[in-house]
Design a protein around this motif. Sequence first.
Motif, PDB file in Angstrom:
ATOM      1  N   LYS A   1      72.859  34.815  39.315  1.00 41.16           N
ATOM      2  CA  LYS A   1      71.454  35.246  39.250  1.00 41.16           C
ATOM      3  C   LYS A   1      70.822  34.778  37.929  1.00 41.16           C
ATOM      4  CE  LYS A   1      68.654  39.443  39.200  1.00 41.16           C
ATOM      5  NZ  LYS A   1      68.712  40.902  39.204  1.00 41.16           N
ATOM      6  N   ALA A   2      71.545  34.953  36.839  1.00 42.51           N
ATOM      7  CA  ALA A   2      71.039  34.533  35.532  1.00 42.51           C
ATOM      8  C   ALA A   2      70.835  33.021  35.495  1.00 42.51           C
ATOM      9  CB  ALA A   2      71.997  34.961  34.425  1.00 42.51           C
ATOM     10  N   TYR A   3      71.774  32.280  36.068  1.00 41.23           N
ATOM     11  CA  TYR A   3      71.666  30.821  36.098  1.00 41.23           C
ATOM     12  C   TYR A   3      70.443  30.387  36.910  1.00 41.23           C
ATOM     13  CZ  TYR A   3      72.712  25.949  37.073  1.00 41.23           C
ATOM     14  OH  TYR A   3      72.646  24.591  37.188  1.00 41.23           O
ATOM     15  N   ILE A   4      70.241  31.016  38.053  1.00 37.43           N
ATOM     16  CA  ILE A   4      69.103  30.664  38.909  1.00 37.43           C
ATOM     17  C   ILE A   4      67.784  30.954  38.203  1.00 37.43           C
ATOM     18  CG2 ILE A   4      67.875  31.315  41.037  1.00 37.43           C
ATOM     19  CD1 ILE A   4      70.690  31.694  42.305  1.00 37.43           C
ATOM     20  N   ILE A   5      67.706  32.106  37.536  1.00 32.45           N
ATOM     21  CA  ILE A   5      66.477  32.460  36.821  1.00 32.45           C
ATOM     22  C   ILE A   5      66.218  31.480  35.678  1.00 32.45           C
ATOM     23  CG2 ILE A   5      65.439  34.196  35.296  1.00 32.45           C
ATOM     24  CD1 ILE A   5      66.718  36.326  37.151  1.00 32.45           C
ATOM     25  N   GLU A   6      67.262  31.141  34.924  1.00 34.37           N
ATOM     26  CA  GLU A   6      67.108  30.219  33.795  1.00 34.37           C
ATOM     27  C   GLU A   6      66.645  28.835  34.237  1.00 34.37           C
ATOM     28  OE1 GLU A   6      70.723  30.014  31.571  1.00 34.37           O
ATOM     29  OE2 GLU A   6      70.672  32.141  31.066  1.00 34.37           O
ATOM     30  N   HIS A   7      67.075  28.411  35.404  1.00 36.72           N
ATOM     31  CA  HIS A   7      66.766  27.066  35.872  1.00 36.72           C
ATOM     32  C   HIS A   7      65.673  27.043  36.933  1.00 36.72           C
ATOM     33  CE1 HIS A   7      70.689  26.626  33.952  1.00 36.72           C
ATOM     34  NE2 HIS A   7      70.282  25.398  33.670  1.00 36.72           N
ATOM     35  N   SER A   8      64.980  28.127  37.087  1.00 39.04           N
ATOM     36  CA  SER A   8      63.921  28.219  38.093  1.00 39.04           C
ATOM     37  C   SER A   8      62.671  27.478  37.641  1.00 39.04           C
ATOM     38  CB  SER A   8      63.576  29.692  38.340  1.00 39.04           C
ATOM     39  OG  SER A   8      62.385  29.804  39.062  1.00 39.04           O
ATOM     40  N   PRO A   9      62.124  26.625  38.485  1.00 38.05           N
ATOM     41  CA  PRO A   9      60.882  25.938  38.121  1.00 38.05           C
ATOM     42  C   PRO A   9      59.706  26.913  37.980  1.00 38.05           C
ATOM     43  CG  PRO A   9      61.578  25.339  40.348  1.00 38.05           C
ATOM     44  CD  PRO A   9      62.645  26.176  39.766  1.00 38.05           C
ATOM     45  N   VAL A  10      59.737  27.989  38.728  1.00 36.61           N
ATOM     46  CA  VAL A  10      58.679  29.005  38.623  1.00 36.61           C
ATOM     47  C   VAL A  10      58.723  29.649  37.242  1.00 36.61           C
ATOM     48  CG1 VAL A  10      57.845  31.211  39.526  1.00 36.61           C
ATOM     49  CG2 VAL A  10      58.669  29.444  41.107  1.00 36.61           C
ATOM     50  N   TRP A  11      59.926  30.002  36.798  1.00 35.98           N
ATOM     51  CA  TRP A  11      60.088  30.627  35.490  1.00 35.98           C
ATOM     52  C   TRP A  11      59.642  29.680  34.374  1.00 35.98           C
ATOM     53  CZ3 TRP A  11      60.623  35.479  34.296  1.00 35.98           C
ATOM     54  CH2 TRP A  11      61.025  35.839  33.022  1.00 35.98           C
ATOM     55  N   LYS A  12      59.999  28.394  34.517  1.00 39.95           N
ATOM     56  CA  LYS A  12      59.601  27.398  33.514  1.00 39.95           C
ATOM     57  C   LYS A  12      58.083  27.238  33.479  1.00 39.95           C
ATOM     58  CE  LYS A  12      63.917  24.838  33.575  1.00 39.95           C
ATOM     59  NZ  LYS A  12      64.618  23.632  33.962  1.00 39.95           N
ATOM     60  N   THR A  13      57.458  27.272  34.634  1.00 42.64           N
ATOM     61  CA  THR A  13      55.994  27.173  34.698  1.00 42.64           C
ATOM     62  C   THR A  13      55.343  28.370  34.034  1.00 42.64           C
ATOM     63  OG1 THR A  13      56.184  25.951  36.774  1.00 42.64           O
ATOM     64  CG2 THR A  13      54.026  26.881  36.256  1.00 42.64           C
ATOM     65  N   LEU A  14      55.876  29.562  34.289  1.00 47.71           N
ATOM     66  CA  LEU A  14      55.339  30.772  33.659  1.00 47.71           C
ATOM     67  C   LEU A  14      55.478  30.703  32.142  1.00 47.71           C
ATOM     68  CD1 LEU A  14      56.623  33.572  36.066  1.00 47.71           C
ATOM     69  CD2 LEU A  14      54.260  32.822  35.745  1.00 47.71           C
ATOM     70  N   GLN A  15      56.611  30.178  31.676  1.00 43.11           N
ATOM     71  CA  GLN A  15      56.813  30.050  30.232  1.00 43.11           C
ATOM     72  C   GLN A  15      55.831  29.050  29.628  1.00 43.11           C
ATOM     73  OE1 GLN A  15      61.021  29.115  30.211  1.00 43.11           O
ATOM     74  NE2 GLN A  15      61.531  31.178  29.493  1.00 43.11           N
TER      75      GLN A  15
END
Length: 180
Positions: free
Chosen positions: A155-169
């Motif tokens: 779960k942590a790996y998926i969140i860290e590498h999520s394009p959605v998360w990167k866009t939000l950042q």
Amino acid sequence: MAESAEKEKVKWTTTIIISSSLKNCEVATALENRSHKVRYSNAVESGSIIFSCTGVAFLLMDAKECFLSAEEIFLAKIEKFINIHQNSFLIVSAAFHGLEEWKLMFRIQQRFLGSKLRILPVHNTVNTVNLMCTIAKITSKPYIDNICYRMIATKAYIIEHSPVWKTLQKINLSDSFNPN
């Protein structure tokens, strides 16, 4: 990594309580041949197998026998079984799961909808034993802890590498979703 590979090679054994009605059954013999500690009991429901380390219980039913007996009889047996065992599986055995077998499982599923009963179709003894041992093994304490750890890491790996998360950042919205 080498340690976990060595642990996987260690043969998993546990104590299994089997209904005395299954004493001469191929499934019981196959479990004994896998070096499990098998105990027979008249106190458990006829046709049941209980893995004591995990509390997982299986009720073996042959599809042909269900067709030959009255529906109320085997439904009452299943109901008694799931009322006793919280983590219960019904194993429906048939050489071929045709239309009639699927209808039978569908009727059972409809009758016990909302309960914790899981219905598993199997074809033979090897299939049955492998299924039961796999379920019992992955629900035992050391294995369930390992599975939970792996799921958290994934779960942590998926969140860290999520394009959605990167866009939000990138647009600085990640702070508004941060619970800290």
